[in-house]
Design an enzyme around this catalytic site. Structure first.
Site, short mmCIF file in Angstrom:
data_model
loop_
_atom_site.label_atom_id
_atom_site.label_comp_id
_atom_site.label_asym_id
_atom_site.label_seq_id
_atom_site.Cartn_x
_atom_site.Cartn_y
_atom_site.Cartn_z
N CYS A 226 6.67 62.46 24.88
CA CYS A 226 6.26 61.73 23.90
C CYS A 226 7.62 61.72 23.14
O CYS A 226 8.26 62.79 22.64
CB CYS A 226 5.15 62.48 23.02
SG CYS A 226 4.76 61.51 21.43
N ASN A 290 6.79 57.47 30.20
CA ASN A 290 6.26 57.39 28.77
C ASN A 290 7.05 56.39 28.09
O ASN A 290 7.94 55.67 28.77
CB ASN A 290 6.22 58.38 28.02
CG ASN A 290 5.25 58.91 26.98
OD1 ASN A 290 5.15 57.63 26.16
ND2 ASN A 290 4.62 60.04 26.59
N CYS A 430 16.66 17.53 31.42
CA CYS A 430 16.64 18.21 30.06
C CYS A 430 18.29 18.74 29.92
O CYS A 430 18.84 19.18 28.87
CB CYS A 430 15.66 19.38 30.01
SG CYS A 430 16.02 20.76 30.96
N CYS A 433 20.35 23.52 32.90
CA CYS A 433 21.07 24.20 33.88
C CYS A 433 22.57 23.83 33.57
O CYS A 433 23.57 24.73 33.83
CB CYS A 433 20.72 23.45 35.28
SG CYS A 433 20.84 21.60 35.53
N CYS A 470 15.93 26.56 34.21
CA CYS A 470 15.12 25.55 34.60
C CYS A 470 13.60 25.56 34.20
O CYS A 470 12.84 26.28 34.84
CB CYS A 470 15.29 25.19 36.15
SG CYS A 470 14.39 23.47 36.48
#
Length: 487
Positions: A226, A290, A430, A433, A470
């Protein structure tokens, strides 16, 4: 031409409502369950929950959808779902861990998702095979408020890829928690009950371990990990010290006859060092990982105007968890070590990756905090259908199968190149790339007036950054070929 929607993206928008209004409005199927199957990587199985629904039924469901912007496009999703591949003969997910028979590998991880009898009983009834109960100690635990914070994309409330918590251990008296574990084991004898404990001294570790054994639990987990304990000498303070791990593990092993499972911290350079100490102290298995120490700057993380370092979990930490699991599984000095994998398990594919790296037990926490115990359905179904597709009869056939594919960096093939290949039908023009290759790659992609990229093979080095950015999956792989000799 109208493009089809991406059913995975649409399912990701679903709020996964309790008592889903869409299912109630439909009346002839469980629309919410079908969408949940898609969300958790079981699109091939989703159709079965809406097979009896007409388009009119689905329109009613869509009209009833609760959302913060627009309803889920249920009608369109249904049209694109493949025929259900539900098998009538699903294989068993039973597996042994520390010589304990488990009906499946999925356990609740020690955390706020398992703090009392009622919670764990509901999880068992839902189909979880076992529980690592929230860590029990002999100190008075005082928690802060608020104690959680998340990392998500801007504008995507309710869904996050990382959770940061400042929670410590169980706030209940140890006697109360051990009584709860005793009752759980009595009422659910086929389920696996593990007590997670944390001491501050040798004596405390042994007292808690004996109390766990006397409560009738199946095993005891030693929380050496922890990261946000307010008291020194506890939690990851121990897990970062191999001598203390060896010392406390050995003493607990001498104190009890049930399996002992130390839990490792990721907040260390080489997890194998404390793990080997636990292994040489005769630990029966090792849990990892953890939470990862982290900082967020959002004011939601403030406690009375102050901030602190605490633990990160969720999808974002899965690669870190897998790295630590791999390091332990490949360590030649820890032959046949039993591993319980933790960290970012949300879908059955996540679970599969931990199994393939050698885990025989899987602990889940953050995904339950987000979506509830109900995710066990898709975890189990997805894994079972993967086994059917591969013809695998037992999970033992999968455990560790990917380990031979991992080598050291200097052993990788550096004499060949794998070029990207563009599917012009899928490309939407678009230019992502092009931008990434120009500014983050090797300037190997040009972008013409036709808004279609062109790959220059003389400049391309096969890094495949282009395929990763992409959005339509239009960039795949060509054949691997020998590199041309340098001039």
């Amino acid at each position: 031409m109208e493009r089809k929607i991406n059913i995975q993206e649409e399912a990701a928008r679903c709020l996964l409502c309790h008592d889903a209004p869409c299912s109630r409005a439909c009346g002839k199927g469980d629309v919410g369950r079908a969408i949940r199957a898609v969300r958790f990587d079981n699109a091939a199985l989703a159709k079965q929950w809406i097979e009896n629904c007409s388009e009119q039924d689905l329109e009613k469901a869509q009209s009833a959808c609760i959302h913060y912007d627009r309803p889920i496009r249920i009608v369109e999703m249904a049209k694109q779902l493949p025929p259900s591949e539900m098998s009538n003969n699903l294989p068993s997910l039973a597996i042994d861990f520390c010589d304990i028979h488990c009906e499946n590998p999925f356990f609740l991880a020690s955390s706020s998702i398992c703090t009392n009898y009622e919670m764990v009983a509901r999880a068992f009834d839902a189909g979880w095979a076992g529980v690592f109960f929230k860590t029990i100690c002999l100190q008075d635990i005082e928690e802060v408020s608020p104690r959680f914070d998340v990392v998500n994309r801007e504008g995507c409330k309710g869904d996050f890829y990382a959770l940061r918590n400042m929670e410590q251990l169980s706030e209940n008296p140890a006697e109360v928690d051990f009584d709860t574990l005793h009752r759980l084991k009595q009422d659910y004898p086929s389920k696996v009950v593990v007590a997670s404990i944390m001491g501050q001294t040798e004596e405390e570790w042994m007292i808690l371990a004996k109390m766990a054994e006397d409560a009738g639990v199946d095993a005891v987990e030693l929380n050496f990990s922890c990261p946000q304990m307010r008291l020194a000498g506890m939690g990851s303070d121990v897990g970062q010290n191999s001598e203390l791990v060896l010392f406390y593990t050995a003493h607990v092993k001498r104190a009890v006859n049930i399996p002992v499972i130390p839990k490792m911290t990721p907040n260390i350079t080489h997890i194998s060092q404390p793990a080997m100490a636990a292994y040489f102290a005769s630990a029966d298995a090792i849990s990892a990982i953890n939470t990862v120490k982290s900082v967020t700057m959002d004011d939601r993380a403030m406690v009375s105007g102050q901030k602190t370092v605490s633990g990160l979990s969720g999808r974002a930490v899965k690669p870190i968890a897998l790295r630590h699991i791999l390091e332990m599984a490949k360590n030649p000095l820890m032959k046949a070590v039993k591993l319980s994998g933790i960290g970012g398990i949300e879908t059955w594919r996540d679970a599969l990756e931990f199994l393939q790296l050698g885990c025989t037990n899987l602990q889940v926490c953050t995904a339950v905090m987000q979506y509830g115990y109900r995710i066990i359905d898709d975890l189990k179904l997805g894994l079972q259908h993967y086994m059917v597709e591969r013809g695998v009869k037992s999970l033992d056939e999968i455990v560790g199968e990917e380990l031979p594919n991992f080598v050291k960096p200097n052993d990788l093939d550096r004499s060949t190149v794998l070029f990207p290949m563009l599917d012009r039908e899928k490309c939407i023009g678009c230019g992502r790339c092009h931008v990434s290759c120009m500014d983050g790659g090797h300037q190997a992609i040009t972008f013409g007036e036709d808004h279609k990229p062109q790959i220059n093979g003389s400049k391309c080095v096969g890094c495949h950054l282009c395929s990763l950015v992409c959005p339509t999956g239009a960039i795949g792989q060509a054949k691997r070929i020998k590199k041309k000799p340098a001039n």
